[in-house]
Motif scaffolding. Structure first.
Motif, PDB file in Angstrom:
ATOM      1  N   LYS A 134     -25.971  -3.300   3.224  1.00 27.79           N
ATOM      2  CA  LYS A 134     -24.909  -3.506   2.198  1.00 27.79           C
ATOM      3  C   LYS A 134     -25.720  -4.581   1.118  1.00 27.79           C
ATOM      4  O   LYS A 134     -25.688  -4.468  -0.176  1.00 27.79           O
ATOM      5  CB  LYS A 134     -23.599  -3.847   2.529  1.00 27.79           C
ATOM      6  CG  LYS A 134     -22.642  -4.244   1.500  1.00 27.79           C
ATOM      7  CD  LYS A 134     -22.223  -2.886   0.838  1.00 27.79           C
ATOM      8  CE  LYS A 134     -21.444  -3.155  -0.280  1.00 27.79           C
ATOM      9  NZ  LYS A 134     -21.092  -1.812  -1.240  1.00 27.79           N
TER      10      LYS A 134
ATOM     11  N   SER B 267     -28.281  -2.653  -0.880  1.00 27.80           N
ATOM     12  CA  SER B 267     -27.498  -1.646  -1.960  1.00 27.80           C
ATOM     13  C   SER B 267     -26.993  -2.724  -3.223  1.00 27.80           C
ATOM     14  O   SER B 267     -26.946  -2.227  -4.295  1.00 27.80           O
ATOM     15  CB  SER B 267     -26.336  -1.269  -1.229  1.00 27.80           C
ATOM     16  OG  SER B 267     -25.557  -0.429  -2.031  1.00 27.80           O
TER      17      SER B 267
ATOM     18  N   ILE C 171     -17.006  -3.690  -1.563  1.00 25.36           N
ATOM     19  CA  ILE C 171     -16.690  -3.109  -0.244  1.00 25.36           C
ATOM     20  C   ILE C 171     -15.217  -3.357   0.115  1.00 25.36           C
ATOM     21  O   ILE C 171     -14.631  -3.837  -0.595  1.00 25.36           O
ATOM     22  CB  ILE C 171     -17.286  -4.325   1.102  1.00 25.36           C
ATOM     23  CG1 ILE C 171     -17.174  -3.884   2.364  1.00 25.36           C
ATOM     24  CG2 ILE C 171     -16.637  -5.715   0.536  1.00 25.36           C
ATOM     25  CD1 ILE C 171     -17.917  -4.650   3.224  1.00 25.36           C
TER      26      ILE C 171
ATOM     27  N   GLN D 159     -16.534  -5.427   9.014  1.00 26.28           N
ATOM     28  CA  GLN D 159     -17.821  -5.997   8.929  1.00 26.28           C
ATOM     29  C   GLN D 159     -17.917  -7.078   9.524  1.00 26.28           C
ATOM     30  O   GLN D 159     -18.672  -8.037  10.404  1.00 26.28           O
ATOM     31  CB  GLN D 159     -18.402  -6.135   7.608  1.00 26.28           C
ATOM     32  CG  GLN D 159     -19.985  -6.662   7.550  1.00 26.28           C
ATOM     33  CD  GLN D 159     -20.268  -6.981   6.031  1.00 26.28           C
ATOM     34  OE1 GLN D 159     -19.752  -7.652   5.136  1.00 26.28           O
ATOM     35  NE2 GLN D 159     -21.503  -6.173   5.728  1.00 26.28           N
TER      36      GLN D 159
END
Length: 320
Positions: free
Chosen positions: A81, A84, A93, A101
């Motif tokens: 993440k 990204s 998110i 997470q």
């Protein structure tokens, strides 16, 4: 990016490293990707190497495999993440994705702590009761203890997430971190944040300090036993068998203890420094641990030497 109505928050934004200029995004992405590859290659290598060599199917190396799995899992949960975000500018998110997470970040961290405790127990029995080691600490025993280390934290981590979900969230939905964790998520709550944070801090201290207390006690007893040995050669040889475990434990616990102690005595870090420190102590050990396994563990080092020697002999033969 800001909402005043708690019912409108559907997602969070991962801030990453505060104050980082966009001109460095490419360099940071490259560094994170190299870190990702180093962790993946190193720990997968350890897993495959131990699995493929039956002579390494021993308690110590099975524990190393479990530690490698936790390092791989933590990497898989946090780094993609973050990469990204800086590669594709994808900072979003989902609301529940952030809680998922958070669950895995703390679950994997707790599991790693308890497996380190199993590793300390391995060295304690090997040195303090060497004649009974093979009977007391079998592969089955290690599998059970490591299995408990994976399963036990699930109960209170689920409770931790459910407790945080009771918070009403309002105003900011920016996660001032590189991933969702309990502190950075719960500070965004509108009310009852203090109570939820105290519960989270208590569980974190339990997961960190209970294994640490046992580890310190184990190595203290080991040191006493080593010092009672009659020869310096015997002392050095015995201590050398503990070197990988001590280094791995030191890398995991010392930075965390430093940060917690700094907070207790009132020393605070800026957000940028805090995030960098957390990323360093949560990711770098996963890179260094496979190197320690290979260079500081006699059996793995000997197997690697044999493989390289065989390849050198074959290469020189083909060259002739």
């Amino acid at each position: 990016m800001f909402y005043s109505n708690v019912t409108r928050i559907k997602h969070f934004f991962i801030l990453g490293f505060p104050g980082l200029s966009p001109e460095y995004y490419g360099l940071l992405t490259a560094l994170l990707f190299i870190l990702f590859l180093a962790i993946a290659i190193g720990n997968i290598f350890i897993l495959v190497f131990v699995i493929c060599h039956r002579s390494l199917h021993k308690p110590t190396y099975l524990i190393f495999c479990h530690l490698a799995l936790t390092d791989l899992a933590f990497e898989a949960v946090t780094l993609p993440k973050l990469i990204s975000k800086y590669l594709f500018n994808d900072s979003i998110i989902s609301f529940y994705g952030c809680f998922v997470q958070m669950f895995f970040v703390h679950f994997i961290g707790a599991t790693h702590s308890f497996i380190l405790m199993v590793m300390a127990l391995d060295r304690f029995i090997a040195i303090c009761a060497p004649l009974r080691y093979t009977a007391l600490f079998t592969n089955s025993t290690v599998s059970v203890l490591c299995g408990i280390s994976w399963l036990m934290p699930i109960s209170w981590m689920v409770g931790l997430v459910l407790d945080a979900l009771t918070l009403p969230f309002c105003n900011s939905n920016i996660i001032v971190h590189c991933f969702c964790d309990h502190i950075t998520l719960t500070v965004l709550g509108c009310e009852k944040t203090r109570e939820v944070q105290v519960v989270g801090f208590g569980l974190a201290m339990f997961s960190l300090l209970v294994p640490l207390f046992f580890i310190i006690l184990s190595y203290f007893i080991i040191m006493v036993a080593v010092m009672r040995m009659s020869t310096s050669t015997g002392r050095m040889k015995t201590l050398s068998t503990c070197t990988p475990q001590i280094l791995i434990t030191f890398l995991y616990y010392m930075p965390r203890c430093f940060v917690y102690l700094a907070n207790i005595v009132g020393f605070t870090f800026s957000d940028a420094v805090r995030i960098v420190v957390v990323m360093l102590y949560s990711q770098l050990p996963a890179v260094v641990n496979p190197i320690i396994y290979c260079l500081k563990t006699k059996d793995i080092k000997e197997h690697l030497k044999k493989k390289f020697l065989i390849r050198e002999v074959n290469f020189s033969t083909e060259a002739r």
